[in-house]
Design a protein around this motif. Structure first.
Motif, PDB file in Angstrom:
ATOM      1  N   ARG A  73       0.869  -1.156   0.024  1.00  0.00           N
ATOM      2  CA  ARG A  73       0.045  -0.083  -0.121  1.00  0.00           C
ATOM      3  C   ARG A  73       0.818   1.302   0.025  1.00  0.00           C
ATOM      4  NH1 ARG A  73      -5.438  -2.054   0.907  1.00  0.00           N
ATOM      5  NH2 ARG A  73      -6.369  -0.324   0.919  1.00  0.00           N
ATOM      6  N   ALA A  77       0.667   4.168  -2.887  1.00  0.00           N
ATOM      7  CA  ALA A  77       0.022   5.232  -2.632  1.00  0.00           C
ATOM      8  C   ALA A  77       0.355   6.464  -3.112  1.00  0.00           C
ATOM      9  CB  ALA A  77       0.425   5.515  -0.785  1.00  0.00           C
ATOM     10  N   THR A  78      -0.531   7.293  -3.404  1.00  0.00           N
ATOM     11  CA  THR A  78      -0.271   8.366  -4.210  1.00  0.00           C
ATOM     12  C   THR A  78       0.777   9.195  -3.546  1.00  0.00           C
ATOM     13  OG1 THR A  78      -2.392   8.260  -5.663  1.00  0.00           O
ATOM     14  CG2 THR A  78      -1.247  10.527  -5.541  1.00  0.00           C
ATOM     15  N   ARG A  79       0.432   9.578  -2.164  1.00  0.00           N
ATOM     16  CA  ARG A  79       1.265  10.315  -1.091  1.00  0.00           C
ATOM     17  C   ARG A  79       1.496   9.458   0.049  1.00  0.00           C
ATOM     18  NH1 ARG A  79       1.497  15.181  -3.435  1.00  0.00           N
ATOM     19  NH2 ARG A  79       2.345  16.122  -1.586  1.00  0.00           N
ATOM     20  N   ASP A  82      -1.196   9.195   2.762  1.00  0.00           N
ATOM     21  CA  ASP A  82      -2.269   8.741   2.526  1.00  0.00           C
ATOM     22  C   ASP A  82      -2.522   7.388   3.272  1.00  0.00           C
ATOM     23  OD1 ASP A  82      -3.436  10.529   0.854  1.00  0.00           O
ATOM     24  OD2 ASP A  82      -2.729   9.510  -0.769  1.00  0.00           O
ATOM     25  N   ARG A  85      -3.198   7.878   7.289  1.00  0.00           N
ATOM     26  CA  ARG A  85      -4.635   8.035   7.222  1.00  0.00           C
ATOM     27  C   ARG A  85      -5.504   7.012   7.325  1.00  0.00           C
ATOM     28  NH1 ARG A  85      -4.451  13.080   3.414  1.00  0.00           N
ATOM     29  NH2 ARG A  85      -4.352  14.632   4.916  1.00  0.00           N
ATOM     30  N   GLU A  86      -5.248   6.087   6.190  1.00  0.00           N
ATOM     31  CA  GLU A  86      -6.055   4.545   6.017  1.00  0.00           C
ATOM     32  C   GLU A  86      -5.672   3.856   7.251  1.00  0.00           C
ATOM     33  OE1 GLU A  86      -5.356   0.878   2.909  1.00  0.00           O
ATOM     34  OE2 GLU A  86      -5.127   2.858   2.094  1.00  0.00           O
ATOM     35  N   ASP A 147       3.681  17.286   3.116  1.00  0.00           N
ATOM     36  CA  ASP A 147       2.358  16.870   3.834  1.00  0.00           C
ATOM     37  C   ASP A 147       2.652  16.635   5.402  1.00  0.00           C
ATOM     38  OD1 ASP A 147       0.760  16.808   1.324  1.00  0.00           O
ATOM     39  OD2 ASP A 147       1.086  14.987   1.021  1.00  0.00           O
ATOM     40  N   THR A 197      -5.386  17.001   7.932  1.00  0.00           N
ATOM     41  CA  THR A 197      -6.798  16.051   7.758  1.00  0.00           C
ATOM     42  C   THR A 197      -7.799  16.864   7.140  1.00  0.00           C
ATOM     43  OG1 THR A 197      -6.133  14.808   9.994  1.00  0.00           O
ATOM     44  CG2 THR A 197      -8.557  14.894   9.366  1.00  0.00           C
TER      45      THR A 197
END
Length: 199
Positions: A73, A77-79, A82, A85-86, A147, A197
């Motif tokens: 994952r 993941a794009t970032r 992410d 968070r997931e 981020d 968030t």
């Protein structure tokens, strides 16, 4: 020469895993294991050892599969953020709450057995250390991607994310309403990653 096995090992191990996961170690009897696998005692124990060794095998397999999934994952993941968070939200991912009530095999087993079974405590430490390392990589990437605050400590934040997720797993096991659990997960994220968030 040893006779070849006449059963699907992966199917048997998944059936055993699910029985331990649903009932816990102590409440799972040999009769339960024979019923879900369709094997005789000689075949089951001959292939995997006794109940204790069989449990440790499925727990290790479960942890390794989860670590592989988490690594994949992160790579897809794009970032980086992410994944974090997931991960924190995952205990509340099932909208009907069945997954939350079932919990996590590792967390459940650690709660049940860590004080009496050193191998389970050691497996939990191994797995949680590996999860923390992957989350730390995700957060280091998130910092590079803008981020995560430049002065944030990715390793400390990763450990805190793990603590938050384990707390949510414990709450989910109590049967907490899924909307309340989701709100708690989002609140934990808001405090863990306040600038990141979505509102």
């Amino acid at each position: 020469m040893a006779r070849p096995r006449k059963f699907d090992e992966d199917r048997v191990l998944l059936a055993v895993r699910d029985e331990f996961w649903d009932k816990g170690y102590a409440a799972t009897s040999l009769e339960d294991l024979l019923r879900v696998t369709g094997l005789g005692k000689g075949s089951l124990y001959g292939a995997f050892g006794d109940k204790h060794n069989l449990f440790l095998r499925v727990l290790r397999d479960y942890d390794n599969a989860n670590l592989l999934m988490l690594r994949e994952r992160l790579e897809s993941a794009t970032r980086g953020i992410d994944l974090v968070r997931e991960f924190v939200l995952s205990p509340a991912a099932d909208p009907i709450g069945a997954g939350a009530r079932r919990g996590c095999l590792l967390a459940n087993s650690n709660a049940e057995l860590a004080t009496s079974t050193p191998e389970v405590a050691a497996e939990a430490r191994r797995s949680y250390d590996a999860i923390t390392a992957i989350l730390t990589e995700a957060l280091e990437r998130a910092r590079r991607e803008g981020d995560l605050a430049p002065d944030a400590d990715p390793a400390e934040t990763a450990r805190t994310a793990l603590v938050a997720q384990l707390g949510l797993i414990a709450l989910g096991r109590t049967g907490m309403d899924i909307d309340t659990l989701t709100a708690a997960a989002r609140s934990a994220l808001a405090r863990l990653l306040p600038a990141l968030t979505p509102q």
